[in-house]
Write an enzyme that holds these catalytic residues in place. Structure first.
Site, PDB file in Angstrom:
ATOM      1  N   ASN A 356       0.526  -0.849   0.356  1.00  0.00           N
ATOM      2  CA  ASN A 356      -0.269   0.007   0.333  1.00  0.00           C
ATOM      3  C   ASN A 356       1.015   1.385  -0.584  1.00  0.00           C
ATOM      4  OD1 ASN A 356      -2.448  -0.762  -0.228  1.00  0.00           O
ATOM      5  ND2 ASN A 356      -3.037  -0.644   1.827  1.00  0.00           N
ATOM      6  N   GLU A 392      -6.651  -7.008   4.968  1.00  0.00           N
ATOM      7  CA  GLU A 392      -6.163  -7.855   3.993  1.00  0.00           C
ATOM      8  C   GLU A 392      -6.425  -9.317   4.515  1.00  0.00           C
ATOM      9  OE1 GLU A 392      -2.222  -7.001   7.147  1.00  0.00           O
ATOM     10  OE2 GLU A 392      -4.350  -5.945   6.253  1.00  0.00           O
TER      11      GLU A 392
END
Length: 493
Positions: A356, A392
């Site tokens: 990210n 996630e």
């Protein structure tokens, strides 16, 4: 109960439209012009048409009794006292008309039936044409004096019964006055015609009552409501029925025929208006019913979509944790009935925070979508249930597989993600996106709660992460060894 009730009394409250008022005005002008033009020729004799009187009277009776029935039901629904008076007024005219035609000379018998003499039909005509406007005047008085509906169904029933009995008693009394006691009253019909109806004052008196009722209805309501608009037309037609009859001379004259036509108009305009409004109401209700059904279908579809959306993860479009908990609860609620093993896999994207940070949140979102689709495709042949567990992390529920079979499925998922070859430049351990998987399998009939089951799988995931990531750790029950635990890992690569 009825103090604020409006539905049943709506026939009194329906406003008249411009088109209705125009049509009523046109009809009123035709009645006035034709009737006034015919008065000088009222005594002109026309060909006799024997069936005309029975046909006309039958239609008149039908119109009055049907109107009475409709208005009576309106009263029962609303409890408005004036509607009961109006209903009884039409019932009165219908019953009087029945007696009038039965006693009319030359229709069913030469002298008339029911013990009638040659004056009975004439006096019944007077009561008929005087009773209707008198009923309208009583209706206006009751509407003003008692505007509120009756407060209970019991009151409605009692007053309805009393009014009906009173109406029949009045009709019976007037019929007796016209037959057994007719010798106490002036002679209205002689061989030379109907002139005594005029000169005796009975005819003019009836006409005055009609005129008074017409003026009061017209001035008080000014044709604003549908019912009162057509009551005005009925009174006007009845007024000219009286006027033409007084100057008709004899039966089958021009005035006599036109007077009967005016009587038909008087009997049917209110009925037609009521039926028209009921029909319009039915059409509106039908349209509203269709709209309600369509709204119901739309609501059902919306609810289904809401349930679907509430069970799906907004980003990956696979089931969310809420749905996972529901499925897991169903599977664990009755372990004594579960005859197959149950496995839970928890998957974590390795170094996802670094991904990210390097590629941005949009890039991270795209990776999660791709991995979710890959997991769903891998577990589909095993009838597995895949869900996004949070962040996630993903989870998979499998039935019918022991720990070894569960490990094979987990390894298939790990390899499928690895084979996507998604670049991961932000990772220090690997240059591509990978997942770590932990799983646990409980045997058939084994009792365990949700938190305990998740904790066991989560510990296996922790081992996989600490063991170097991009690997699977599955423990639990196996068919071969019937052991409570089993650890399976791929060889070092």
């Amino acid at each position: 109960m009825h103090s604020n009730f409006k539905v049943g009394s709506q026939i009194l409250e329906i406003p008249s439209s411009k088109s209705q008022r125009r049509f009523a005005l046109l009809l009123a002008l035709l009645i006035v012009l034709i009737s006034v033009a015919a008065i000088p020729f009222g005594m002109k004799t026309l060909p006799a048409f024997g069936p005309f009187l029975p046909i006309f009277i039958s239609w008149f009776i039908f119109g009055d009794l049907l109107t009475a029935f409709i208005l009576f039901n309106q009263f029962r629904a609303s409890g408005v006292p004036s509607l009961l008076v109006m209903s009884c007024t039409y019932l009165f005219t219908g019953l009087i008309t029945v007696l009038h035609i039965l006693s009319f000379p030359g229709v069913f018998s030469e002298e008339g039936m029911l013990g009638a003499d040659n004056q009975t039909a004439a006096w019944l005509w007077i009561y008929w044409h005087g009773g209707f406007p008198a009923g309208i005047l009583l209706y206006l008085y009751v509407g003003k004096r008692f505007p509120k509906p009756f407060s209970s169904k019991n009151e409605i029933s009692v007053y309805a019964a009393l009014s009906l009995v009173l109406t029949f008693m009045v009709v019976f009394l007037l019929f007796k006055l016209s037959t057994s006691w007719s010798h106490f009253f002036p002679v209205l019909v002689e061989s030379e015609g109907y002139w005594n109806v005029l000169v005796s004052g009975a005819g003019p008196a009836v006409g005055v009552i009609n005129l008074i009722a017409l003026l009061i209805v017209a001035v008080r309501f000014r044709a604003r409501g549908v019912l009162h608009l057509w009551i005005s037309i009925a009174l006007l037609a009845l007024l000219f029925d009286i006027l033409l009859t007084l100057f008709a001379g004899n039966r089958y004259s021009l005035g006599w025929y036109l007077a009967r036509i005016n009587s038909v108009i008087a009997a049917t305009v209110v009925l037609c208006s009521v039926v028209n409004e009921v029909n319009r109401l039915f059409i509106r209700l039908s349209d509203q019913h269709k709209q309600l059904l369509e709204s119901g279908k739309q609501l059902e579809r919306a609810n289904e979509e809401l349930v679907r959306l509430s069970s799906l993860d907004g980003l990956t479009e696979i089931p969310n944790r809420r749905r996972l908990n529901e499925i897991m609860s169903w599977e664990l609620v009755a372990p004594e009935e579960r005859q197959t093993p149950l496995s839970l896999l928890i998957l974590d994207v390795d170094s996802f925070k670094a991904y990210n940070d390097y590629y941005g949140h949009l890039g991270g979102d795209q990776v999660l979508k791709t991995i979710a689709k890959t997991i769903s495709a891998e577990v589909k042949p095993f009838f597995g249930f895949a869900a996004r567990y949070g962040g996630e992390e993903f989870a998979v529920l499998l039935t019918g597989l022991d720990a070894r079979g569960t490990y094979d499925v987990a390894e298939g998922i790990r390899l499928a993600v690895e084979n996507l070859r998604i670049p991961h430049a932000g990772s220090s351990a690997t240059r591509e996106v990978t997942v770590s998987i932990g799983g646990f399998c409980v045997p058939p009939f084994h009792k365990i709660n949700e938190d305990g089951f998740i904790s066991l799988a989560d510990k296996c995931l922790y081992e996989a992460k600490n063991g170097g990531r991009n690997r699977c750790v599955v423990k639990g029950w196996t068919r071969e060894h019937q052991q409570p635990e089993l650890r399976l890992e791929p060889a070092d690569r």
